[in-house]
Structures are given as C-alpha cells and as structure tokens.
Design a protein around this motif. Structure first.
Motif, mmCIF file in Angstrom:
data_model
loop_
_atom_site.group_PDB
_atom_site.id
_atom_site.type_symbol
_atom_site.label_atom_id
_atom_site.label_comp_id
_atom_site.label_asym_id
_atom_site.label_seq_id
_atom_site.Cartn_x
_atom_site.Cartn_y
_atom_site.Cartn_z
ATOM 1 N N GLY A 43 -16.885 8.486 -5.614
ATOM 2 C CA GLY A 43 -16.971 9.494 -6.654
ATOM 3 C C GLY A 43 -16.876 10.877 -6.036
ATOM 4 N N PHE A 44 -16.647 11.893 -6.878
ATOM 5 C CA PHE A 44 -16.494 13.247 -6.340
ATOM 6 C C PHE A 44 -16.863 14.292 -7.373
ATOM 7 N N ILE A 45 -17.119 15.500 -6.893
ATOM 8 C CA ILE A 45 -17.348 16.660 -7.745
ATOM 9 C C ILE A 45 -16.381 17.757 -7.309
ATOM 10 N N GLU A 46 -16.366 18.833 -8.083
ATOM 11 C CA GLU A 46 -15.556 19.994 -7.730
ATOM 12 C C GLU A 46 -16.484 21.192 -7.531
ATOM 13 N N ALA A 53 -13.204 32.234 -6.810
ATOM 14 C CA ALA A 53 -12.850 31.504 -5.593
ATOM 15 C C ALA A 53 -11.995 30.278 -5.907
ATOM 16 N N GLU A 54 -11.289 29.806 -4.901
ATOM 17 C CA GLU A 54 -10.539 28.562 -5.022
ATOM 18 C C GLU A 54 -11.523 27.389 -5.077
ATOM 19 N N SER A 55 -11.199 26.390 -5.867
ATOM 20 C CA SER A 55 -12.067 25.225 -5.970
ATOM 21 C C SER A 55 -11.664 24.161 -4.956
ATOM 22 N N ILE A 56 -12.636 23.366 -4.555
ATOM 23 C CA ILE A 56 -12.376 22.237 -3.670
ATOM 24 C C ILE A 56 -13.046 20.995 -4.252
ATOM 25 N N LYS A 57 -12.512 19.832 -3.929
ATOM 26 C CA LYS A 57 -13.117 18.579 -4.337
ATOM 27 C C LYS A 57 -13.949 18.033 -3.182
ATOM 28 N N LEU A 58 -15.152 17.622 -3.509
ATOM 29 C CA LEU A 58 -16.069 17.091 -2.510
ATOM 30 C C LEU A 58 -16.364 15.639 -2.834
ATOM 31 N N SER A 59 -16.076 14.768 -1.898
ATOM 32 C CA SER A 59 -16.332 13.348 -2.078
ATOM 33 C C SER A 59 -17.805 13.030 -1.847
ATOM 34 N N ALA A 60 -18.257 11.902 -2.366
ATOM 35 C CA ALA A 60 -19.665 11.537 -2.253
ATOM 36 C C ALA A 60 -20.141 11.497 -0.805
ATOM 37 N N SER A 61 -19.280 11.061 0.108
ATOM 38 C CA SER A 61 -19.692 10.981 1.509
ATOM 39 C C SER A 61 -19.798 12.350 2.170
ATOM 40 N N ASP A 62 -19.333 13.406 1.491
ATOM 41 C CA ASP A 62 -19.501 14.775 1.987
ATOM 42 C C ASP A 62 -20.888 15.326 1.666
ATOM 43 N N LEU A 63 -21.614 14.655 0.760
ATOM 44 C CA LEU A 63 -22.818 15.205 0.163
ATOM 45 C C LEU A 63 -24.032 14.320 0.394
ATOM 46 N N ARG A 64 -25.189 14.943 0.300
ATOM 47 C CA ARG A 64 -26.436 14.201 0.176
ATOM 48 C C ARG A 64 -26.908 14.213 -1.273
ATOM 49 N N SER A 65 -26.840 15.382 -1.891
ATOM 50 C CA SER A 65 -27.300 15.538 -3.274
ATOM 51 C C SER A 65 -26.742 16.834 -3.821
ATOM 52 N N ALA A 76 -25.485 7.520 -3.937
ATOM 53 C CA ALA A 76 -25.987 6.149 -3.818
ATOM 54 C C ALA A 76 -24.849 5.179 -3.597
ATOM 55 N N ALA A 77 -25.133 4.138 -2.846
ATOM 56 C CA ALA A 77 -24.177 3.043 -2.709
ATOM 57 C C ALA A 77 -24.175 2.235 -3.998
ATOM 58 N N ALA A 78 -23.051 1.624 -4.291
ATOM 59 C CA ALA A 78 -22.910 0.824 -5.507
ATOM 60 C C ALA A 78 -22.554 -0.610 -5.115
ATOM 61 N N PRO A 79 -23.549 -1.417 -4.740
ATOM 62 C CA PRO A 79 -23.273 -2.761 -4.234
ATOM 63 C C PRO A 79 -22.972 -3.767 -5.341
ATOM 64 N N ARG A 80 -21.866 -3.549 -6.012
ATOM 65 C CA ARG A 80 -21.383 -4.482 -7.038
ATOM 66 C C ARG A 80 -22.410 -4.735 -8.136
ATOM 67 N N SER A 84 -20.515 1.317 -11.194
ATOM 68 C CA SER A 84 -19.455 2.194 -10.708
ATOM 69 C C SER A 84 -18.314 1.374 -10.150
ATOM 70 N N LYS A 85 -17.122 1.913 -10.273
ATOM 71 C CA LYS A 85 -15.973 1.268 -9.634
ATOM 72 C C LYS A 85 -15.871 1.673 -8.165
ATOM 73 N N TYR A 86 -16.682 2.650 -7.755
ATOM 74 C CA TYR A 86 -16.639 3.157 -6.398
ATOM 75 C C TYR A 86 -17.668 2.459 -5.506
ATOM 76 N N ASP A 87 -17.435 2.519 -4.196
ATOM 77 C CA ASP A 87 -18.417 2.013 -3.238
ATOM 78 C C ASP A 87 -19.567 3.007 -3.050
ATOM 79 N N LEU A 88 -19.279 4.275 -3.251
ATOM 80 C CA LEU A 88 -20.258 5.342 -3.089
ATOM 81 C C LEU A 88 -20.102 6.310 -4.248
#
Length: 223
Positions: A43-46, A53-65, A76-80, A84-88
């Motif tokens: 998952g990601f945020i912007e 300013a210019e916007s950037i996309k930040l993936s879940a692994s870039d962040l803690r909270s 959070a991890a998404a262990p099936r 979520s369709k994502y792993d993180l």
C-alpha cells in the motif's frame, strides 16, 4: 455513501509521517491516492511538504506510521487474512489501549489505506515511531476516527474488518466467539461500556456504534 472514493478521501490533509529511521516529516498527506504505488505488493500514500511542492508516493515499507488530519495509521503485514491484497499495508488505530483495536477496510481503487479521513469520534491515539510489527511509540497526539470508507487498495469486499493486539505483530481478527472477552478488555476503563458488551447490547455486527458510544463515554469523563 459507504463505498467508492469520496471527495474528502482524495483531498490533501495536514499531517506527518515517520520514516523507517524514526524521522518525523510534516506536510500534506493524501491517504487514498489513485494509480499504482512505488512497490507492487505494498500500500502507499502521497506526500508533499506544502501546497506548492511536488508530491511523492511513499510505499508502506518507507514508513513506520503516519497521521492525516485526525486519523492515525500504522504499517502492518497482511498474512493472508483477507483485509488487503498487499503484503504490507496500513491499518487504522480505532482505540489506543494496552490491547489496541485496529480497523482495515476493503474496497477497490488505487492507493494505500482504503480509508476516507473524517467522522472523528474522539482523541487518543498517536502514531509515533513504532512501526512494522512493532506497534506505537512516541505518543504523538491527534484524534482517531472511524472512517467513512473509500476505495483504495483493492481490499477484500469493501467491508470493515476489525483486529486486536498489543501491536501489529500480534494482530488477530475479532470474531463472534472472542468479541465479548476482547472488547471488554479493550474498553475495560469504562465499566458502563463493558456492561453493555457483557449483556449483548452491542455485538460484532454493530461495532461502529459501540466504538462511537465508547468515545462518547470517554469524552464525558474528560478523557
């Protein structure tokens, strides 16, 4: 409107995020951006530092909270588990207590979270320097809210899913079988709320009303 991207979910919210090193970055955040994220299975945020300013996309692994408006989220991890369709991905903290209540939301669409910020129902949680698998740290202020759900992330079937745990590494789903015991512990600081849980005035099918009632009782006690 419970499904679909709302105008508010697509808007920029004042907020901040903690990166994987624990550094706080303040600016504007869009919780539910459209399009593809930087990493396929996350998952990601912007984010942008300010309105110009210019916007950037930040993936879940870039962040803690991160915090967007009054809403606090943690990676959070998404262990099936179906949320979520994502792993993180991100989950929202609805009740910040020793045993926390998390919410994840299904939907369809683009970016991270699958949440539409808004419908604030209280204060308390702070997304600090805790993170992936580690719960919270830091205790930065800000209210927690039950979202009016947007699209984002392609999670499940669009239904809210509730989890509990001391942190995201211990996150387990709330079920019909464990509802009374788990929610009584989470909301144990408010005996009148616990009484209504124990006598089945609230159940798994009306969690949103229970949480709203809990926050109302907390507010009446100045919490």
């Amino acid at each position: 409107m419970l499904l679909g991207i709302t105008a508010k979910s697509q808007s920029w919210q004042p907020g901040y995020f903690y990166d994987v090193k624990g550094t706080k970055n303040t600016g504007l955040i869009r919780v539910d951006p459209r399009g593809k994220g930087p990493i396929k299975d996350e998952g990601f945020i912007e984010y942008k530092e300010n309105a110009k300013a210019e916007s950037i996309k930040l993936s879940a692994s870039d962040l803690r909270s991160f915090v967007a408006g009054k809403d606090s989220f943690i990676v959070a991890a998404a262990p099936r588990q179906g949320w979520s369709k994502y792993d993180l991905d991100f989950v929202q903290v609805v009740v910040d207590a020793p045993l926390r209540l998390f919410i994840a939301q299904g939907g369809s669409g683009g970016g991270g979270g699958g949440f539409s910020p808004g419908l604030s129902i209280g204060a308390g949680a702070g997304a600090g320097t805790g993170g992936y698998g580690g719960g919270f740290g830091g205790g930065v202020g800000g209210g927690v809210s039950i979202p009016i759900f947007g699209g984002g992330g392609g999670r499940g079937d669009g239904k809210a899913q509730y989890f509990y745990g001391a942190n995201t590494a211990e996150m387990q789903p709330i079920t019909n079988e464990n509802f009374i015991d788990v929610m009584s512990e989470i909301m144990g600081d408010e005996p009148e709320v616990v009484e209504k849980i124990q006598t089945k005035k609230f159940g798994p099918n009306n969690m949103a009303k229970l949480i709203a009632y809990f926050k109302q009782v907390q507010a009446s006690h100045g919490q």
